[in-house]
Design an enzyme around this catalytic site. Structure first.
Site, PDB file in Angstrom:
ATOM      1  N   HIS A 148       0.824  -1.210   0.000  1.00 27.87           N
ATOM      2  CA  HIS A 148       0.000   0.000   0.000  1.00 27.87           C
ATOM      3  C   HIS A 148       0.866   1.271   0.000  1.00 27.87           C
ATOM      4  O   HIS A 148       0.591   2.222  -0.722  1.00 27.87           O
ATOM      5  CB  HIS A 148      -0.943   0.002   1.215  1.00 27.87           C
ATOM      6  CG  HIS A 148      -2.215  -0.744   0.953  1.00 27.87           C
ATOM      7  ND1 HIS A 148      -2.301  -2.111   1.045  1.00 27.87           N
ATOM      8  CD2 HIS A 148      -3.445  -0.322   0.560  1.00 27.87           C
ATOM      9  CE1 HIS A 148      -3.530  -2.494   0.748  1.00 27.87           C
ATOM     10  NE2 HIS A 148      -4.253  -1.429   0.444  1.00 27.87           N
ATOM     11  N   LYS A 166      -9.909  -7.979   7.464  1.00 27.65           N
ATOM     12  CA  LYS A 166     -10.434  -8.397   8.759  1.00 27.65           C
ATOM     13  C   LYS A 166     -10.521  -7.196   9.680  1.00 27.65           C
ATOM     14  O   LYS A 166      -9.631  -6.352   9.681  1.00 27.65           O
ATOM     15  CB  LYS A 166      -9.484  -9.448   9.350  1.00 27.65           C
ATOM     16  CG  LYS A 166      -9.868 -10.009  10.693  1.00 27.65           C
ATOM     17  CD  LYS A 166      -8.924 -11.117  11.111  1.00 27.65           C
ATOM     18  CE  LYS A 166      -7.781 -10.576  11.930  1.00 27.65           C
ATOM     19  NZ  LYS A 166      -7.058 -11.612  12.693  1.00 27.65           N
TER      20      LYS A 166
END
Lengths: 304, 205
Positions: free
Chosen positions: B37, B116
């Site tokens: 990222h 998650k």
């Protein structure tokens, strides 16, 4: 280790190799399957959730994953956690040698992909690559009068470890006093704070009393109890039952999706404390409560 | 009802989804976690003109347009012919990418972020503006999810970032997940926290 159980230690009967191999099998069983009582609790939880809900779907996925892991002998979860060994041994056995067997077994189990390399040097960040290191794995020894060795193993993952909590009573914020009602309040708060982040529905190990260290140690030891095993102390047994029902009223649900199952079970232990201290230690175990037991009798090993 | 979604996903398919819906994903998507990222944002987005890794940029633009990003550091095994296989591949905690994800969603037109534990208000806003969703995979369901990964199509930056942090481009089939942040501004994570707080206050008085 040179020991023939039930007799005095003898040289060269090969038990040492066997014990390491038994430990490897213990690790394999713990990592790739769930105990029957935990799986039964997950099945019951799925039936109890709203049909078609995200909670029911999560439990369905969890149960499929458990069945697949068992069938393929692959890890239930990729985070195989800290291996915690609770060893019961006869009089006269060398605990150092048993510890060496456990460490060798961790390395072998990592090689065979039952365990993910999980031991990281806290200063350099380097992974040891074989699940051994300073204070890793965790081992506790208990001498007993039996002639057998019993080893209980718990694999406790990092996500659930991160949401454990310790409270010091009285707690002004929660208006929790130094009594069972106060304990109830802080356990409810710990579960609320955890939300779904510890991979709910979890199992709580709780110690009332002890010091900051012993409280957490004991809270993890009680996670080795079966979910369907009543607490030997009637007061704590009824406390556990009532608190379980209250915890599930939080409606955090599986993975924090909302729903009726926030916690599968709670196990409570008490320890004597200092007059000045009243700690409540909460160990959160994820739904993947991976525990297994090895019993060595003579040269024979059996597993549960 | 389970929504069957195949990458690339359309805006209409996204707006039909609401929090609590179960989905089953198929097609090609990529893993990306912390290092990936940071790389995406610094190399391609927060720059006037991308200057390096341009081939990878073209590949990623194609995969990510209408595509999915999976927050996962897999356990992989290399087969004898050199190809890769996913062994265990449960989701990792997503909130660490909150500082990058909104820009990644907007820049590449990502439709599904999978992980998650949920993400924050900036990702929720990007979901609304860009028509995207956040999906929760089931924590701990590592064997089942690895089984849904049918093929490793490509891997990028493996040597530079390491195995868990690399871009693993995978073809999945019937990957199970739940919509926990939709394109209508709803987040289960916020709802459940608020509701459980009320319950907690009721229980401890």
């Amino acid at each position: 280790m040179n020991v023939k159980l039930g007799e005095k230690m003898q040289e060269g009967d090969g038990t040492v190799d066997n014990l390491t191999e038994h430990f490897v099998e213990l690790i394999r069983r713990a990592a790739t399957d769930l105990p029957a009582d935990v799986e039964a609790a997950l099945v019951a939880a799925r039936k109890n959730e709203e049909p078609g809900s995200a909670a029911e779907g999560a439990l369905e996925t969890i149960l499929q994953n458990v069945a697949l892991a068992r069938e393929q002998s692959t890890p239930v979860c990729q985070d195989t956690g800290t291996p915690i060994f609770e060893v019961y041994h006869p009089v006269g056995l060398s605990t150092r040698e048993i510890a060496q067997c456990a460490q060798s077994a961790c390395a072998v189990a990592t090689e065979r992909s039952y365990l993910r390399p999980n031991a990281v040097d806290s200063l350099t960040g380097k992974n040891s690559g074989n699940n051994t290191g300073i204070g890793f794995p965790t081992l506790h020894f208990n001498e007993w009068d039996e002639e057998t060795i019993k080893v209980q193993l718990l694999l406790k993952g990092g996500g659930s470890e991160n949401v454990g909590a310790q409270y010091k009573l009285p707690d002004g914020r929660l208006k929790a006093g130094r009594d069972l009602d106060g304990v109830r309040s802080v356990v409810l708060d710990a579960t609320y704070q955890a939300q779904g982040k510890g991979c709910a529905p979890g199992i709580l190990g709780v110690t009332i009393g002890g010091d900051r260290g012993s409280g957490y140690v004991r809270a993890k030891q009680v996670l080795l109890r079966r979910l369907d095993e009543p607490n030997p102390d009637p007061t704590l047994d009824s406390f556990e039952r009532q608190l379980l029902s209250d915890l599930n009223r939080l409606q955090i649900g599986p993975m924090g999706f909302g729903g009726r199952t926030t916690v599968l079970g709670i196990k409570v232990a008490v320890q004597h404390r200092l007059p000045a201290c009243f700690f409540v230690s909460v160990a959160y175990m994820c739904w993947a409560c991976r525990r297994a037991m090895l019993i060595v009798r003579g040269n024979k090993a059996s597993f549960e | 009802m389970i929504h069957e979604l195949t990458f690339p996903i359309s805006d209409d398919e996204i707006t039909a989804l609401h929090v609590g819906d179960q989905v089953s994903l198929s097609g090609v998507m990529t893993t990306a976690r912390d290092t990936a990222h940071k790389f995406l944002v610094e190399t391609y987005i927060r720059t006037d003109e991308p200057k390096q890794d341009l081939e990878l940029y073209e590949e990623l633009k194609e995969i990510l347009a209408g595509g999915g990003i999976y927050h996962c550091g897999p356990v992989v095994a290399q087969k004898e012919d050199g190809s890769w296989r996913f062994v265990a591949a449960g989701p990792t905690t997503s909130i660490r990418e909150e500082v990058y994800e909104p820009e990644v969603i907007r820049h590449f037109d990502v439709k599904a972020v999978i992980g998650k534990g949920g993400m924050g208000p900036n990702t929720l806003r990007a979901n609304q503006e860009q028509k995207a969703v956040y999906l929760s995979a089931i924590g701990g369901a590592a064997s089942l999810i690895a089984d849904a990964v049918k093929e490793v199509v490509a891997v990028y930056k493996k040597d530079e970032f390491g195995v868990p942090e690399a871009f693993w481009v995978i073809r999945v089939e019937s990957f199970p997940a739940v919509v926990t942040m939709d394109a209508h501004g709803r987040s289960i994570h916020d709802d459940v926290e608020e509701k459980s707080k009320k319950q907690l206050i009721g229980l401890i008085g």
